[in-house]
Design an enzyme around this catalytic site. Sequence first.
Site, short mmCIF file in Angstrom:
data_model
loop_
_atom_site.label_atom_id
_atom_site.label_comp_id
_atom_site.label_asym_id
_atom_site.label_seq_id
_atom_site.Cartn_x
_atom_site.Cartn_y
_atom_site.Cartn_z
N ASP A 11 -0.06 9.10 -9.00
CA ASP A 11 -0.30 8.14 -8.74
C ASP A 11 -1.14 8.39 -9.55
O ASP A 11 -2.46 9.34 -8.30
CB ASP A 11 -0.25 7.38 -7.58
CG ASP A 11 1.20 7.04 -7.36
OD1 ASP A 11 2.40 7.47 -8.00
OD2 ASP A 11 1.69 6.52 -6.17
N ASP A 132 9.42 -3.34 -7.76
CA ASP A 132 9.11 -2.90 -7.02
C ASP A 132 9.81 -3.75 -5.74
O ASP A 132 8.76 -5.45 -5.55
CB ASP A 132 7.86 -2.95 -6.84
CG ASP A 132 7.44 -2.25 -7.38
OD1 ASP A 132 8.30 -1.27 -8.09
OD2 ASP A 132 6.15 -2.05 -8.72
#
Length: 247
Positions: A11, A132
């Site tokens: 990330d 998500d």
Amino acid sequence: MAPVILYPAIDLKEGQCVRLKLGDMAQATVFNDDPAAQAAAFEAQGFSYLHVVDLDGAFAGKPMNAAAVDSILARVKMPVQLGGGIRDIATVEAWLAKGIARVIIGTAAVRDPAFVREAANRFPGQVAVGIDARNGFVAVEGWAESSELSATDLGKRFEDAGVAAIIYTDILRDGILAGLNIEGTLALAHAVAIPVIASGGLASIADVKRLLQPDCAVLDGAITGRALYDGRLDPTEALALIAAGRG
């Protein structure tokens, strides 16, 4: 049974390799200030596919960590899937031209489903949808906003679009090593014909063993982040277990 793929995650925030807790940008832990070196380390450990997210891009709605992604692509041979800030065809084209194997469309999948269909049609096998979810409902804009759309309903929207995969992240488990939400992920996988990748909460070898159980054969694999960085998941053990196919 399809092979389980374990995707190590990088990330990106301000050019660094970080992990968030519960998707909160204010709770970011920097694990490596050289993302390319981290990617190379994962490749050397034997991983075969890398998962990268441009966190700043997810909030900005456009790529923000291109230099870091470029450095990763220059350093490793394994395929890379990338999400974060991919909101138009030009961005999809640009990333694929640079060598990204698969782009992940998240927020735009909710806001502009026609864009996903166009991208999947133009680039078969190279477009995934990132779903998500918080308590089963889709979150957008870098997880900062919740929608009234269920994860299953969103997945079904793209049933006939030619999407290569769905990456399903349980936000309430992400980065806290609480274990994968197998129940929720399997529910989505059974509701759609699109391959589903589990994400959020993978904590230990026990999660890998769970993924190798017969009921998880419907899943494409899982993404692992913090457990690798913290040393809670031994990559050699995990990959050997997957190779052996043991439960």
